[in-house]
Design an enzyme around this catalytic site. Structure first.
Site, mmCIF file in Angstrom:
data_model
loop_
_atom_site.group_PDB
_atom_site.id
_atom_site.type_symbol
_atom_site.label_atom_id
_atom_site.label_comp_id
_atom_site.label_asym_id
_atom_site.label_seq_id
_atom_site.Cartn_x
_atom_site.Cartn_y
_atom_site.Cartn_z
ATOM 1 N N ALA A 56 0.857 -1.182 0.000
ATOM 2 C CA ALA A 56 0.000 0.000 0.000
ATOM 3 C C ALA A 56 0.892 1.231 0.000
ATOM 4 O O ALA A 56 2.097 1.152 0.245
ATOM 5 C CB ALA A 56 -0.933 0.024 1.204
ATOM 6 N N LYS A 57 0.299 2.359 -0.294
ATOM 7 C CA LYS A 57 1.011 3.637 -0.203
ATOM 8 C C LYS A 57 -0.031 4.735 -0.092
ATOM 9 O O LYS A 57 -1.160 4.608 -0.593
ATOM 10 C CB LYS A 57 1.888 3.875 -1.440
ATOM 11 C CG LYS A 57 3.059 4.801 -1.169
ATOM 12 C CD LYS A 57 4.121 4.097 -0.331
ATOM 13 C CE LYS A 57 5.371 4.961 -0.144
ATOM 14 N NZ LYS A 57 6.427 4.205 0.562
ATOM 15 N N GLY A 58 0.362 5.809 0.560
ATOM 16 C CA GLY A 58 -0.538 6.948 0.676
ATOM 17 C C GLY A 58 0.234 8.241 0.610
ATOM 18 O O GLY A 58 1.474 8.242 0.631
ATOM 19 N N ASP A 92 7.003 8.066 5.571
ATOM 20 C CA ASP A 92 7.703 8.109 4.295
ATOM 21 C C ASP A 92 8.248 9.526 4.143
ATOM 22 O O ASP A 92 8.312 10.280 5.124
ATOM 23 C CB ASP A 92 6.744 7.733 3.155
ATOM 24 C CG ASP A 92 7.473 7.353 1.869
ATOM 25 O OD1 ASP A 92 7.687 8.256 1.031
ATOM 26 O OD2 ASP A 92 7.843 6.188 1.700
#
Length: 419
Positions: free
Chosen positions: A106-108, A147
């Site tokens: 996943a990434k946001g 991040d």
């Protein structure tokens, strides 16, 4: 047709195409493996300190939940868009599978310059973003991490916001938290330590004396700085570093401790030295034993790849090398040992997994145990990648990604297609 676009997403698609061809995956299976399961776009309005209201656009992409919850960082940067976030989620899937974690990728992120926000505004944006994500995340659905542009404090705000809505403390909703709020010892250093550890392994394989070795590090944030600290700790000379404000070079070696102290006080390398300033692009092609791109995507293209004078390319960032550059590097395998990003920077997600496990169990480990377990996993994945590359006569990136894609494909195949 797809909602995802942009050069970073196209790069992820191209890389997957290479692996799918290598593995002879039928074309009718490829979209299911590649395309994200879910993507969310949200508006994040906040009160600015001057009394006005500003609205920022946020994203979250969950690639697949076949092996367990999704896992990935949250990026606050002006480069953030849906295509970039989707690509990073896809890469995270292959990374987690490669190192054997029970996660999908996943990434946001939020499209914002975090340096333009006051602390109060940053807290407001962090809490609003998590508030908007609550229907789509959870400790067994999607676990966030820091991040670029986010840190331990942002994760603490994320965790607190989610916990307030649940009516109880849920530390396991995010990783990369402060130790005082349920974080794990060694998480902050984990990615950089992993990069340095793998680079050290390759130095050993190449019989390069640590005390004679040199390193160039692009990007001096969390990953780059801890990589520099670790490399320097076992004798490697750091001859060049850079961040978004510029580059510094000294053939005699830079004082890593002084650099870290300067960045801690001033927020960047700017102002450290006028005499040591160097071309940020040119530093990538300086003669060195270890080159660590630890900044952003797509910094090494075919032209740069042809000019590299390093012996080891240790990819601390996600996607620093373009597909065209990979073709060049494949022709230079005898000269340059590539440690691909999905292995090289995986120490961060490995220790994030440890943090999640410790939070679920409410049983915490000493830092020595965290490091020992991290290095054991990295060693296993490294050995598998090298053996696979040798067996199939392919590049390290192809071997590493093939292992990851195979694991995800096997899980999807055995679970079947519902309904």
């Amino acid at each position: 047709m797809t909602v995802y676009s942009g050069p970073v997403f196209e790069m992820a698609v191209n890389q997957f195409g290479v692996i799918a061809d290598h593995l002879s995956i039928p074309h009718d299976e490829r979209a299911r493996l590649l395309m994200p399961k879910r993507s969310v776009t949200v508006s994040c309005p906040i009160h600015r300190d001057d009394g006005t209201i500003a609205v920022f656009e946020g994203y979250r992409v969950q690639h697949h939940l076949t092996l367990g919850p999704t896992k990935g960082g949250t990026r606050f940067a002006t480069s953030v868009d849906l295509g970039e976030v989707a690509a990073l989620a896809i890469w995270m899937s292959w990374k987690c599978a490669l190192v054997g974690l029970p996660y999908g990728g996943a990434k946001g992120g939020v499209h914002v310059d975090p340096t333009s926000l006051s602390r109060t505004e940053l807290e407001g944006l962090s809490r609003r973003y998590m508030q908007e994500m609550i229907p789509f995340v959870g400790p067994h659905t999607d676990v966030m991490a820091p991040d670029m542009g986010t840190n331990e404090q942002v994760m603490a705000w994320f965790m607190d916001t989610y916990s307030m809505y649940q009516g109880k403390t849920v530390t396991e909703i995010v990783t990369g938290k402060p130790v005082a709020s349920g974080g794990t010892l060694g998480r902050r250093e984990a990615t950089g330590r992993g990069v340095a550890y793998l680079a050290r392994r390759v130095l050993g394989l190449k019989s390069i004396n640590f005390n004679d070795a040199t390193a160039v590090i692009q990007g001096f944030g969390n990953v780059g700085s801890y990589t520099a600290i670790e490399l320097a700790s076992f004798g490697v000379k750091i001859i060049a570093v850079s961040d978004h404000t510029g580059a510094l070079y000294d053939a005699k070696g830079l004082d890593v401790a002084a650099l870290v102290a300067h960045v801690g006080k001033h927020g960047s390398l700017a102002g450290y030295s006028n005499e040591l300033q160097y071309d940020p692009v040119g530093m990538l092609t300086l003669p060195c034993d270890v080159l660590v791109p630890a900044a952003t995507e797509r910094v090494i293209d075919a032209k740069v790849a042809a000019q590299l004078q390093c012996r080891i390319l240790a990819e601390g960032a996600n996607g620093p090398t373009t597909p065209d550059a990979d073709l060049v590097l494949e022709q230079r395998q005898d000269a340059i040992f590539v440690i691909p990003d999905i292995l090289c920077n995986s120490g961060g997600v490995v220790v994030s997994y440890f943090e999640w496990v410790q939070d679920l169990q409410q049983l915490f480990w000493e830092e020595e145990e965290v490091m020992h377990r991290e290095y054991k996993i990295l060693d296993r994945a490294f050995d598998q990648m090298v053996a696979r590359a040798k067996r199939d006569k392919v590049s390290h990136r192809t071997a590493a990604m093939a292992i990851g894609v195979e694991k995800v494909r096997a899980a999807k195949t055995t679970r079947g297609l519902f309904p």
